[in-house]
Design a protein around this motif. Structure first.
Motif, PDB file in Angstrom:
ATOM      1  N   VAL A 234       0.310  -1.146   0.353  1.00 26.52           N
ATOM      2  CA  VAL A 234      -0.144   0.384  -0.173  1.00 26.52           C
ATOM      3  C   VAL A 234       0.846   1.499  -0.179  1.00 26.52           C
ATOM      4  CG1 VAL A 234      -1.765  -1.238   1.346  1.00 26.52           C
ATOM      5  CG2 VAL A 234      -0.694  -0.157   2.033  1.00 26.52           C
ATOM      6  N   ASP A 235       0.346   2.112  -0.401  1.00 21.55           N
ATOM      7  CA  ASP A 235       1.459   3.619  -0.847  1.00 21.55           C
ATOM      8  C   ASP A 235       0.583   4.583   0.050  1.00 21.55           C
ATOM      9  OD1 ASP A 235      -0.518   3.506  -2.496  1.00 21.55           O
ATOM     10  OD2 ASP A 235       0.409   4.256  -3.792  1.00 21.55           O
ATOM     11  N   VAL A 236      -0.491   4.411   1.099  1.00 24.44           N
ATOM     12  CA  VAL A 236      -0.939   5.416   2.435  1.00 24.44           C
ATOM     13  C   VAL A 236      -0.527   5.625   3.236  1.00 24.44           C
ATOM     14  CG1 VAL A 236      -3.138   5.728   0.451  1.00 24.44           C
ATOM     15  CG2 VAL A 236      -2.994   3.710   2.246  1.00 24.44           C
ATOM     16  N   PRO A 237      -0.956   6.423   3.940  1.00 23.85           N
ATOM     17  CA  PRO A 237      -0.522   6.304   5.603  1.00 23.85           C
ATOM     18  C   PRO A 237      -1.598   5.674   6.429  1.00 23.85           C
ATOM     19  CG  PRO A 237      -1.044   8.680   4.258  1.00 23.85           C
ATOM     20  CD  PRO A 237      -1.440   7.838   3.345  1.00 23.85           C
ATOM     21  N   ILE A 238      -0.613   5.052   6.913  1.00 25.06           N
ATOM     22  CA  ILE A 238      -1.712   3.776   8.367  1.00 25.06           C
ATOM     23  C   ILE A 238      -2.000   4.203   9.633  1.00 25.06           C
ATOM     24  CG2 ILE A 238      -2.033   1.004   8.528  1.00 25.06           C
ATOM     25  CD1 ILE A 238      -1.195   0.666   6.091  1.00 25.06           C
ATOM     26  N   VAL A 239      -2.411   4.920  10.307  1.00 26.64           N
ATOM     27  CA  VAL A 239      -2.803   4.620  11.961  1.00 26.64           C
ATOM     28  C   VAL A 239      -3.431   3.853  12.107  1.00 26.64           C
ATOM     29  CG1 VAL A 239      -3.330   5.659  13.960  1.00 26.64           C
ATOM     30  CG2 VAL A 239      -2.461   7.592  11.679  1.00 26.64           C
ATOM     31  N   LEU A 240      -2.484   2.693  13.468  1.00 20.59           N
ATOM     32  CA  LEU A 240      -2.875   1.296  13.705  1.00 20.59           C
ATOM     33  C   LEU A 240      -2.780   1.739  15.298  1.00 20.59           C
ATOM     34  CD1 LEU A 240      -3.040  -1.808  12.828  1.00 20.59           C
ATOM     35  CD2 LEU A 240      -0.889  -1.985  13.495  1.00 20.59           C
ATOM     36  N   ALA A 241      -4.134   0.312  15.518  1.00 18.04           N
ATOM     37  CA  ALA A 241      -4.128   0.924  16.766  1.00 18.04           C
ATOM     38  C   ALA A 241      -5.166  -0.002  17.721  1.00 18.04           C
ATOM     39  CB  ALA A 241      -5.685   1.563  17.654  1.00 18.04           C
ATOM     40  N   TRP A 242      -4.606  -0.513  19.300  1.00 13.50           N
ATOM     41  CA  TRP A 242      -5.671  -1.804  19.551  1.00 13.50           C
ATOM     42  C   TRP A 242      -5.336  -1.305  20.973  1.00 13.50           C
ATOM     43  CZ3 TRP A 242      -0.610  -2.760  17.142  1.00 13.50           C
ATOM     44  CH2 TRP A 242       0.709  -2.725  18.042  1.00 13.50           C
TER      45      TRP A 242
END
Length: 351
Positions: A234-242
């Protein structure tokens, strides 16, 4: 008791599946009156307070199924320029009846109002569920909803170039799967960024009954239907959370995805939430403290800055990037490369 004022919008939508024709554009009648919706109910964490001066457009059809509907939330205060879009794809499990329970919808309304009150357009998508709808319907429904947004969100003063898809629970899997599988994507179904919360990204033999109902009983197919390895491209920014109180398996899923993305040079910004009381809690709307509100708003503001830079560079011959940089926390490539890339593709509003 809720007091609903009328928002009459006549639809002319001819959508099918994610592989079918694109949805027909909504036609706004000349006498359209936007009178909005107000909610005087004080339950569900103060939805009324959060949704003051927010207008809802309910049950807009984006596909053939009765479940293929979405809601749009906008601020009653009109912005001078098109606003970014937060698309919420939420689901505690992969299975269920046609629609979400009323309480669940009210909780999701809170995060839509969070979007509207922060100068964005909030969109909540309902999608088909297992066991009647199995892989890859969740992802293709999200693709169809994105196509609808690209074709119609300008009617709500939304900017289709600045869509951030927020996936929660099962919704995080559907968003990640769509990103990971190009064959499920359609024209005009792209996003500018994603926020993935408490999701699974690769199922195993110990998958829950809900996951099996969606992915199928044959566990040998799970790897092919997971977010790996496609999400690494993927070439988009990702914010990841849990969340700290997520089941151990979900925490492992988040940690593994973060580690793998970082190893591929696309390290996401990660957040650890205090609790998993629902998507509204994830955005701190329950007063729990740590939340995704700040990193999500940071992502949106930096996408807006990128859009300004893209417009400037698209209006002149391509040259070395001189605009405002993106935060390295967004991950993947240098700021110059990530901002200049849309210019190379000539993804400009005026074209």
């Amino acid at each position: 008791m809720k007091n609903y004022l009328a928002f009459f919008l006549f639809l002319s939508v001819t959508t099918a599946s994610a592989h079918g024709p694109l949805p027909a554009r909504l036609t706004a009648p000349s006498d359209l009156v936007l009178t909005g919706l107000t909610d005087s109910d004080t339950t569900a964490g103060g939805t009324a307070r959060l949704c003051e001066q927010v207008t809802f457009s309910r049950g807009l059809r984006y596909g053939e199924s009765e479940a293929n509907v979405l809601d749009v939330a906008t601020s009653a205060t009109k912005a001078e320029t098109p606003r970014p879009v937060l698309l919420f794809v939420a689901g505690d499990t992969f299975t269920g009846d046609r629609g979400a329970p009323d309480l669940a919808r009210e909780i999701q309304d809170q995060v839509m109002c969070f979007a509207a009150r922060n100068d964005m357009i909030g969109v909540r998508v309902n999608y088909r569920l297992a066991p009647s709808a199995v892989w890859p319907v969740g992802a293709t429904d999200v693709a169809a909803a994105l196509s609808w947004i690209h074709g119609n969100i300008d009617l709500f003063n939304g900017d289709a170039r600045e869509i951030v898809a927020v996936g929660y629970g099962a919704g995080a899997f559907h968003v990640a799967a769509l990103l990971a599988h190009p064959e499920l994507q359609t024209d005009h179904a792209d996003v500018a960024g994603v926020v993935l919360i408490s999701g699974i990204y690769r199922a195993g033999k110990d998958a829950s009954d809900s996951v099996k109902a969606y992915l199928g009983a044959d566990a040998t197919q799970y790897d092919k239907r997971s977010a790996f390895p496609g999400i690494l491209n993927v070439d988009v920014p990702i914010v990841l959370a849990w969340a700290t109180d997520d089941p151990a398996g979900l925490i492992t899923q988040g940690e593994t995805l973060k580690k793998t993305l970082c190893g591929a040079g696309h390290c996401p910004r990660a957040s650890l939430l205090r609790n998993r009381d629902g998507i509204a809690g994830a955005f701190g709307l329950d007063g729990s403290g740590d939340s995704l509100a700040e990193p999500t708003l940071l992502l949106v503001h930096q996408l807006e800055a990128r859009g300004i830079a893209v417009e400037a560079c698209c209006r002149r011959p391509l040259s070395p990037f001189t605009g405002p940089p993106l935060s390295p926390a967004l991950g993947g490539g240098s700021p110059e490369e990530r901002v200049a890339a849309p210019c190379a593709r000539r993804r400009c509003a005026h074209e």
